[in-house]
Motif scaffolding. Sequence first.
Motif, PDB file in Angstrom:
ATOM      1  N   ILE A 190      38.618  25.038  11.189  1.00  0.00           N
ATOM      2  CA  ILE A 190      38.663  26.488  11.450  1.00  0.00           C
ATOM      3  C   ILE A 190      37.541  26.921  12.410  1.00  0.00           C
ATOM      4  CG2 ILE A 190      38.557  28.795  10.375  1.00  0.00           C
ATOM      5  CD1 ILE A 190      39.900  27.566   7.891  1.00  0.00           C
ATOM      6  N   ALA A 252      41.716  31.870  15.737  1.00  0.00           N
ATOM      7  CA  ALA A 252      42.199  32.463  16.990  1.00  0.00           C
ATOM      8  C   ALA A 252      41.228  33.497  17.550  1.00  0.00           C
ATOM      9  CB  ALA A 252      43.570  33.111  16.752  1.00  0.00           C
ATOM     10  N   TYR A 402      37.359  33.565   6.078  1.00  0.00           N
ATOM     11  CA  TYR A 402      36.851  32.318   6.652  1.00  0.00           C
ATOM     12  C   TYR A 402      35.633  32.514   7.548  1.00  0.00           C
ATOM     13  CZ  TYR A 402      41.558  30.842   5.216  1.00  0.00           C
ATOM     14  OH  TYR A 402      42.705  30.586   4.508  1.00  0.00           O
ATOM     15  N   ILE A 404      34.440  35.649   9.114  1.00  0.00           N
ATOM     16  CA  ILE A 404      34.281  36.818   9.975  1.00  0.00           C
ATOM     17  C   ILE A 404      34.134  38.010   9.046  1.00  0.00           C
ATOM     18  CG2 ILE A 404      35.291  38.203  11.821  1.00  0.00           C
ATOM     19  CD1 ILE A 404      34.760  35.220  12.521  1.00  0.00           C
ATOM     20  N   MET A 406      35.008  40.798   7.950  1.00  0.00           N
ATOM     21  CA  MET A 406      36.016  41.852   7.752  1.00  0.00           C
ATOM     22  C   MET A 406      36.845  41.378   6.560  1.00  0.00           C
ATOM     23  SD  MET A 406      38.261  41.213  11.169  1.00  0.00           S
ATOM     24  CE  MET A 406      39.216  39.712  11.398  1.00  0.00           C
ATOM     25  N   THR A 452      45.893  32.565  12.337  1.00  0.00           N
ATOM     26  CA  THR A 452      46.144  33.933  12.798  1.00  0.00           C
ATOM     27  C   THR A 452      46.349  34.833  11.574  1.00  0.00           C
ATOM     28  OG1 THR A 452      48.498  33.374  13.013  1.00  0.00           O
ATOM     29  CG2 THR A 452      47.182  33.259  15.029  1.00  0.00           C
ATOM     30  N   ALA A 453      45.709  34.452  10.458  1.00  0.00           N
ATOM     31  CA  ALA A 453      45.969  35.138   9.186  1.00  0.00           C
ATOM     32  C   ALA A 453      45.638  36.626   9.227  1.00  0.00           C
ATOM     33  CB  ALA A 453      45.165  34.467   8.074  1.00  0.00           C
ATOM     34  N   CYS A 454      44.617  37.013   9.985  1.00  0.00           N
ATOM     35  CA  CYS A 454      44.254  38.438   9.992  1.00  0.00           C
ATOM     36  C   CYS A 454      45.293  39.268  10.745  1.00  0.00           C
ATOM     37  CB  CYS A 454      42.838  38.626  10.551  1.00  0.00           C
ATOM     38  SG  CYS A 454      42.590  37.817  12.128  1.00  0.00           S
TER      39      CYS A 454
HETATM   40  S1  SF4 Z   1      41.665  35.262   9.520  1.00  0.00           S
HETATM   41 FE1  SF4 Z   1      41.399  35.864  11.693  1.00  0.00          FE
HETATM   42  S2  SF4 Z   1      39.194  35.944  12.006  1.00  0.00           S
HETATM   43 FE2  SF4 Z   1      39.545  34.789  10.122  1.00  0.00          FE
HETATM   44  S3  SF4 Z   1      39.602  32.638  10.699  1.00  0.00           S
HETATM   45 FE3  SF4 Z   1      41.703  33.385  10.721  1.00  0.00          FE
HETATM   46  S4  SF4 Z   1      42.011  34.100  12.852  1.00  0.00           S
HETATM   47 FE4  SF4 Z   1      39.816  33.860  12.547  1.00  0.00          FE
END
Ligand code: SF4
Length: 491
Positions: A190, A252, A402, A404, A406, A452-454
Amino acid sequence: MLGEKCGLFGARCFNDKCVFDLLYWGLIAQNHRGHESYGFLTYAKSFRRHVNVGLVPQISGRRYSRWRNFLQGDVGIAHVRYGTSGERGFSKLDYAQPLIASQDDEKIGFAFNGNIVNAYELRNRLIGKLEKNKSFCDSLIFSKYLVNNISSNGLMDAIEDCMKNIEGAFSVLGLRNNGDLFAFRDPLGIRPLSMGESKDGMIKALSSETVGLNINGLEFTGDVKPGEAVVITKDDVKRERLVKSERTAFCAFEYAYFARPDSFLNGKYVYSVREEFGRNLGKRFKDIVEKADVILSMPETAEDAAYGLHEETGLKWERILRRHRYVTRRAFILEPDERVSTVDRKINIMDGNLNGKRVIIVDDSIVRGDTTRTVVSKIRKAGAEKIYVFVTFPRITHPCFYGIDMATFDELIGFRFNEEEIAKQIGADGVFYQPLEDYIRATGMSANELCTACITGEYPTETAQKMAEAARISAKKDQRRIYERPEFFDG
Ligand code: SF4
């Protein structure tokens, strides 16, 4: 503006050179990855550690020599931190890395970039082995878990155990009390971790981003692969892929915002990916471009995308917005009021003639909306008649677990509102996001290689998926990061 944990640099000199010079410049090049604290750990018969809060200071002359004399040795690791775990009341120094963890005769220095999703569960397993007054923080728990395991099972088995039992994002650098340097990356890869060496092969290094290698005149030799461990002893380098996963999930978001534009990620320079984002926006939203007079860009992360948009459309690009370079407080980590005033101080708008103009402002992402709102209001005050916001990162509708910062639904403007409502909220005449398929294509990766979970709500790990569902239900009434709520793990 976002915070991420963290940045790493580690090296071994096989020619007896002092490693500190490499560590220092490796961190300076990556200070954008963490402003809260920094730290160095070297090994010369024993560990030598220096950590402090804030940015890595620009030091020279006698002060530099003092640090260099103290941080002796030909092997070491270094870290810059922005925290996404740990109680907010605790001193930032308590969490500064590299940490030192020990069990019986085993002692390790430990630094990591990422975030552990099941840290609470691991802590419950370790209760009694953690120091009583230490707070909840995933790096303390992770380092303790690892050192216990090394002490019982040896290094490679311990790393493999971490890869199988720890869920989340982790790129790790470690230093043992025999001077061995080691590194590993979670099976999904990641967070980034690159390797490099000097032309004569006498220096081997690891860095979150390739810019840490470049500044030291080292050549990039490839990435630590997802699920791979690397051990650099004084005699040789050993690499082993311990866990192989069917997919990978490189973040991403690194492309849009975090990584430096001159970093090389997964086969492409970040700036070239961002230019492609801009070209994509130009192709997708031709009708808006036709109505506009000028392109502006959010300094500095959206500038490459603005160039791409300008190149694609021929529309004039004016760099009217500039950053006050030495205002370094990161807006994302502050309280809401403070955040707005920091953005206000950070971004300067020149008296370009915007009177009656229809402008496109290119932004890298919209998370809470404060930054964009402040900038839109400045542009409006400067006389713009219409303001369209082009955003390179697709709409963020889900939290990140993971690494970040937010981590709750409710803080995300993209969760609470649709595009039209977001435009209203930030005072713009329209908000236009790059579609996900365009974004993925520009990175050169496939959907199966990226997280691209967010954007999609589809998390690449199981507990994170469950957490997202639970967090959505409690979004309004509970603002804590869900991976720090004991009840989630205790049932
Ligand atoms: S949820 Fe978004 S910010 Fe977090 S690791 Fe996945 S792509 Fe990156």
